[in-house]
Design an enzyme around this catalytic site. Structure first.
Site, PDB file in Angstrom:
ATOM      1  N   LYS A 182      66.508 -27.621 -10.429  1.00 42.45           N
ATOM      2  CA  LYS A 182      65.780 -28.698  -9.748  1.00 42.45           C
ATOM      3  C   LYS A 182      65.456 -29.806 -10.748  1.00 42.45           C
ATOM      4  O   LYS A 182      64.703 -29.587 -11.696  1.00 42.45           O
ATOM      5  CB  LYS A 182      64.458 -28.194  -9.152  1.00 42.45           C
ATOM      6  CG  LYS A 182      63.802 -29.287  -8.296  1.00 42.45           C
ATOM      7  CD  LYS A 182      62.351 -29.007  -7.953  1.00 42.45           C
ATOM      8  CE  LYS A 182      61.384 -29.801  -8.768  1.00 42.45           C
ATOM      9  NZ  LYS A 182      61.524 -31.264  -8.692  1.00 42.45           N
ATOM     10  N   GLU A 257      58.167 -24.756 -21.536  1.00 43.39           N
ATOM     11  CA  GLU A 257      58.010 -25.764 -22.586  1.00 43.39           C
ATOM     12  C   GLU A 257      57.059 -26.808 -22.030  1.00 43.39           C
ATOM     13  O   GLU A 257      57.405 -27.549 -21.114  1.00 43.39           O
ATOM     14  CB  GLU A 257      59.365 -26.365 -22.950  1.00 43.39           C
ATOM     15  CG  GLU A 257      59.364 -26.953 -24.337  1.00 43.39           C
ATOM     16  CD  GLU A 257      59.262 -28.454 -24.319  1.00 43.39           C
ATOM     17  OE1 GLU A 257      58.134 -28.959 -24.530  1.00 43.39           O
ATOM     18  OE2 GLU A 257      60.269 -29.110 -24.081  1.00 43.39           O
ATOM     19  N   CYS A 291      57.280 -34.933 -25.167  1.00 42.03           N
ATOM     20  CA  CYS A 291      56.297 -33.852 -25.312  1.00 42.03           C
ATOM     21  C   CYS A 291      55.867 -33.660 -26.756  1.00 42.03           C
ATOM     22  O   CYS A 291      54.722 -33.295 -27.021  1.00 42.03           O
ATOM     23  CB  CYS A 291      56.845 -32.550 -24.745  1.00 42.03           C
ATOM     24  SG  CYS A 291      58.462 -32.153 -25.378  1.00 42.03           S
ATOM     25  N   GLU A 392      46.780 -34.593 -23.092  1.00 42.38           N
ATOM     26  CA  GLU A 392      48.094 -35.224 -23.237  1.00 42.38           C
ATOM     27  C   GLU A 392      48.157 -36.462 -22.344  1.00 42.38           C
ATOM     28  O   GLU A 392      48.062 -36.349 -21.125  1.00 42.38           O
ATOM     29  CB  GLU A 392      49.188 -34.231 -22.836  1.00 42.38           C
ATOM     30  CG  GLU A 392      50.575 -34.786 -23.055  1.00 42.38           C
ATOM     31  CD  GLU A 392      51.683 -33.816 -22.655  1.00 42.38           C
ATOM     32  OE1 GLU A 392      51.617 -33.263 -21.547  1.00 42.38           O
ATOM     33  OE2 GLU A 392      52.607 -33.633 -23.459  1.00 42.38           O
TER      34      GLU A 392
HETATM   35  P1  NDP Z   1      55.003 -31.797 -13.692  1.00 45.55           P
HETATM   36  O1  NDP Z   1      54.793 -30.719 -14.671  1.00 45.55           O
HETATM   37  O2  NDP Z   1      54.258 -31.731 -12.423  1.00 45.55           O
HETATM   38  O3  NDP Z   1      56.560 -31.897 -13.292  1.00 45.55           O
HETATM   39  C1  NDP Z   1      57.623 -31.330 -14.019  1.00 45.55           C
HETATM   40  C2  NDP Z   1      58.617 -30.697 -13.046  1.00 45.55           C
HETATM   41  O4  NDP Z   1      58.000 -29.633 -12.333  1.00 45.55           O
HETATM   42  C3  NDP Z   1      59.143 -31.656 -11.993  1.00 45.55           C
HETATM   43  O5  NDP Z   1      60.484 -31.355 -11.689  1.00 45.55           O
HETATM   44  C4  NDP Z   1      58.245 -31.338 -10.811  1.00 45.55           C
HETATM   45  O6  NDP Z   1      58.785 -31.734  -9.580  1.00 45.55           O
HETATM   46  C5  NDP Z   1      58.132 -29.840 -10.932  1.00 45.55           C
HETATM   47  N1  NDP Z   1      57.003 -29.242 -10.249  1.00 45.55           N
HETATM   48  C6  NDP Z   1      55.839 -29.819  -9.866  1.00 45.55           C
HETATM   49  N2  NDP Z   1      55.038 -28.917  -9.245  1.00 45.55           N
HETATM   50  C7  NDP Z   1      55.712 -27.748  -9.234  1.00 45.55           C
HETATM   51  C8  NDP Z   1      55.419 -26.442  -8.742  1.00 45.55           C
HETATM   52  N3  NDP Z   1      54.278 -26.152  -8.129  1.00 45.55           N
HETATM   53  N4  NDP Z   1      56.338 -25.468  -8.905  1.00 45.55           N
HETATM   54  C9  NDP Z   1      57.500 -25.717  -9.523  1.00 45.55           C
HETATM   55  N5  NDP Z   1      57.841 -26.937  -9.997  1.00 45.55           N
HETATM   56  C10 NDP Z   1      56.958 -27.933  -9.872  1.00 45.55           C
HETATM   57  O7  NDP Z   1      54.737 -33.162 -14.418  1.00 45.55           O
HETATM   58  P2  NDP Z   1      54.456 -34.610 -13.772  1.00 45.55           P
HETATM   59  O8  NDP Z   1      55.740 -35.232 -13.482  1.00 45.55           O
HETATM   60  O9  NDP Z   1      53.491 -34.516 -12.628  1.00 45.55           O
HETATM   61  O10 NDP Z   1      53.733 -35.347 -14.984  1.00 45.55           O
HETATM   62  C11 NDP Z   1      52.343 -35.169 -15.188  1.00 45.55           C
HETATM   63  C12 NDP Z   1      52.032 -34.990 -16.636  1.00 45.55           C
HETATM   64  O11 NDP Z   1      52.719 -33.855 -17.148  1.00 45.55           O
HETATM   65  C13 NDP Z   1      52.480 -36.102 -17.563  1.00 45.55           C
HETATM   66  O12 NDP Z   1      51.622 -37.155 -17.586  1.00 45.55           O
HETATM   67  C14 NDP Z   1      52.555 -35.389 -18.875  1.00 45.55           C
HETATM   68  O13 NDP Z   1      51.284 -35.317 -19.458  1.00 45.55           O
HETATM   69  C15 NDP Z   1      53.012 -34.018 -18.504  1.00 45.55           C
HETATM   70  N6  NDP Z   1      54.460 -33.841 -18.708  1.00 45.55           N
HETATM   71  C16 NDP Z   1      54.852 -33.169 -19.796  1.00 45.55           C
HETATM   72  C17 NDP Z   1      56.175 -33.013 -20.053  1.00 45.55           C
HETATM   73  C18 NDP Z   1      56.642 -32.300 -21.273  1.00 45.55           C
HETATM   74  O14 NDP Z   1      57.835 -32.320 -21.579  1.00 45.55           O
HETATM   75  N7  NDP Z   1      55.767 -31.642 -21.988  1.00 45.55           N
HETATM   76  C19 NDP Z   1      57.211 -33.583 -19.200  1.00 45.55           C
HETATM   77  C20 NDP Z   1      56.682 -34.260 -18.028  1.00 45.55           C
HETATM   78  C21 NDP Z   1      55.358 -34.362 -17.810  1.00 45.55           C
HETATM   79  P3  NDP Z   1      58.484 -33.231  -9.010  1.00 45.55           P
HETATM   80  O15 NDP Z   1      59.159 -34.181  -9.902  1.00 45.55           O
HETATM   81  O16 NDP Z   1      59.049 -33.221  -7.674  1.00 45.55           O
HETATM   82  O17 NDP Z   1      56.982 -33.353  -9.040  1.00 45.55           O
END
Ligand code: NDP
Length: 497
Positions: A182, A257, A291, A392
């Site tokens: 996904k 991660e 990250c 973060e």
């Molecule tokens: P999320 O952790 O919500 O999203 C990452 C992935 O997980 C996306 O594909 C998302 O789908 C999916 N996801 C969301 N909810 C679920 C669930 N319940 N079960 C399984 N998969 C799920 O990050 P956000 O995009 O909301 O970003 C929010 C914050 O997260 C950022 O501001 C940042 O601080 C942090 N972040 C950290 C990252 C890292 O690499 N450490 C990367 C991205 C974000 P969908 O896109 O449809 O929501």
């Protein structure tokens, strides 16, 4: 969401059991270019139902042995073919990634090149000998072998859309698993291209499946499914927690991660110009949406004022703009939601009494008003209880703090729930090594920040995650370990007379 689909715009599809399919809901969401809010694609809003179809296709293909039972030579040949096709399409993929994510074009170009490298690396790695044998007592030969786990659920975020996908897909396939992937709903475009490439390269039907849709239901269904054997997730710590809970349904293996709030420690004996340079690179690369970003700079007292003065001067000169513009040094924020989240953090820093040394606002001049751009932002006079130091932010926002001794630098560096990355700048090699060894983080640098190599493990301590991507560690995440004991004298043991 109801919308009129413009046929000139790319309409993305799911890829399930070797077929491209429309979402069962027939509903789509707009995917926009964050540099100007133009619609660049329509993304399916998929349901639980088709996610389950994808999981079943992966399960059947795994148990059929169509991929898992191939020789490592055969699997490696397909992976190399994928790498070659990524290289052939590099320019197209780079542009799509830039438009979708908003990053600077040459950042996207590195991502695409690294994606091809990862496929080649894992193609090579599986040709190396693996397993062990032990001449154990009792006239037995013990062997340890590696096997694929089964169905791997792979969920990635929007900051490195193609590269994060490949960091999971390449080792999962190399190990012989079938996958359900996904992408982030925000940045799904290059993932569809990757699945086209994998199809053309000969990944068999049902082995690689992609469902595009929201975290809930698509990601949640993958995490909860009792037919998924491992879940590998990159994203926020909060979503990581939800995934961990959902994964308890069948005690599936998890690899997470997650976020970071990484320290970058600058000692007075560091080369100041280099430290300032990497201090900027550490946070403003990818507009801070990385990250491992060095979002907390810790500077030794005696050079603090000069460091801050030089840092702010250079931060003010960073050219912010659309990723495809030649002169752009820092691109857009991925979405309006993420931009507002960052602006809220900036406001909280001001409210909590930090000094906003520069930036701190949305940029709207020179045509930037149509996109989501934030000025490189520097806070000083911060304390460790402030939200901008603890949480973060995932944007171009850095805090600079003063320390007075090596012990204090280490204490401040480790005063965080996270443990993803960290850096030390010093010309005293012994001190640099002493300090970096005490930083509780999985990815660290000395006199450097950010570069990572496919050979080396990537992942964090504490609330930054569980497990490692990349290197042989990344392959092992997707493998089971089996012992086989072979008796060399075939005769009854007589225990029960
Ligand atoms: P999320 O952790 O919500 O999203 C990452 C992935 O997980 C996306 O594909 C998302 O789908 C999916 N996801 C969301 N909810 C679920 C669930 N319940 N079960 C399984 N998969 C799920 O990050 P956000 O995009 O909301 O970003 C929010 C914050 O997260 C950022 O501001 C940042 O601080 C942090 N972040 C950290 C990252 C890292 O690499 N450490 C990367 C991205 C974000 P969908 O896109 O449809 O929501």
């Amino acid at each position: 969401m109801k919308m009129t689909i413009q046929t000139s715009v790319l309409t993305l599809k799911n890829y399930i059991n070797g077929q491209w399919s429309e979402p069962i809901s027939k509903q789509y969401e707009e995917v926009i270019n964050p540099a100007n809010q133009e619609v660049i694609a329509y993304a399916p809003l998929s349901t639980k139902e088709e996610t389950e179809l994808a999981i079943q296709a992966a399960k059947e293909s795994f148990h059929s042995g169509i991929w898992a039972s191939k020789t490592t030579h055969e699997r490696a040949a397909v992976l190399v073919e994928i790498a070659n096709k990524i290289d052939e399409m590099a320019e197209e993929l780079t542009i799509l990634e830039t438009l979708d994510n908003g990053k600077r074009k040459d950042e996207a170009s590195f991502d695409i090149a690294d994606a091809a490298t990862a496929f080649r690396y894992y193609a090579g790695l599986i040709l190396h000998p693996d397993g062990e044998t032990y001449p154990v007592p009792d006239n037995v030969q013990a062997m340890v072998i590696k096997e694929p786990i089964g169905v791997a659920g792979l969920i990635v975020p929007w900051n490195f859309p193609l590269l994060m996908a490949v960091w999971k897909i390449a080792p999962a396939l190399a190990a012989g698993n079938s996958i359900v992937f996904k992408p982030s709903e925000v940045t799904p475009v290059t993932a569809m291209k990757l699945f086209e490439i994998m199809h053309d390269a000969g990944v068999p039907k049902g082995v690689a499946n992609m469902v595009i849709g929201h975290g809930d239901p698509v990601g949640q269904t993958i995490a909860e499914s009792i037919d998924v054997d491992i879940i590998s997730f990159t994203g926020s710590t909060n979503t990581g927690r939800k995934i961990m809970q959902a994964a308890s349904s069948n005690l599936k293996k998890i690899s997470l991660e997650l976020g970071g709030k990484s320290p970058n420690i600058i000692f007075a004996d560091a080369d100041l110009e280099t430290a300032v340079d990497y201090g900027l690179f550490g946070i403003f690369y990818g507009a801070g949406q990385v990250c491992s970003s060095g979002s907390r700079i810790l500077v030794e007292e005696s050079i603090y004022d000069e460091f801050v003065a030089r840092y702010i001067k250079r931060a003010n000169n960073i050219k912010v703009g659309p990723g495809l513009a030649e002169e752009t040094e820092m691109g857009a924020i991925v979405s309006e939601q993420q931009m507002n989240r960052i602006l809220n953090y900036i406001e909280s820093g001001i409210q909590e009494g930090a000094t906003l040394a520069t930036g701190g606002k949305r940029l709207i001049e020179n045509g930037l008003d149509k996109g989501f751009f934030i000025a490189p932002t520097v806070f000083t006079d911060v304390t460790n209880d402030m939200r901008i130091v603890r949480e973060e932010i995932f944007g171009p926002v850095v805090t600079i703090q003063k320390f007075h001794s090596e012990e204090e630098a280490i204490q401040l560096a480790n005063d965080t729930d996270y443990g993803l990355a960290g850096g030390v700048f010093s010309n005293d090699g012994a001190k640099a090594l002493r300090v970096i060894k005490k930083v509780r983080a999985g990815i660290t640098w000395v006199n450097d920040y950010h570069p990572t190599y496919v050979e080396a493990p990537w992942g964090g301590y504490k609330q930054s995650g569980i497990g490692r991507s990349l290197g042989k560690y990344g392959l092992e995440e997707f493998q089971e370990t089996k012992q086989i004991n072979i008796r060399l004298n075939v005769e009854p043991n007589g225990w029960f007379n």
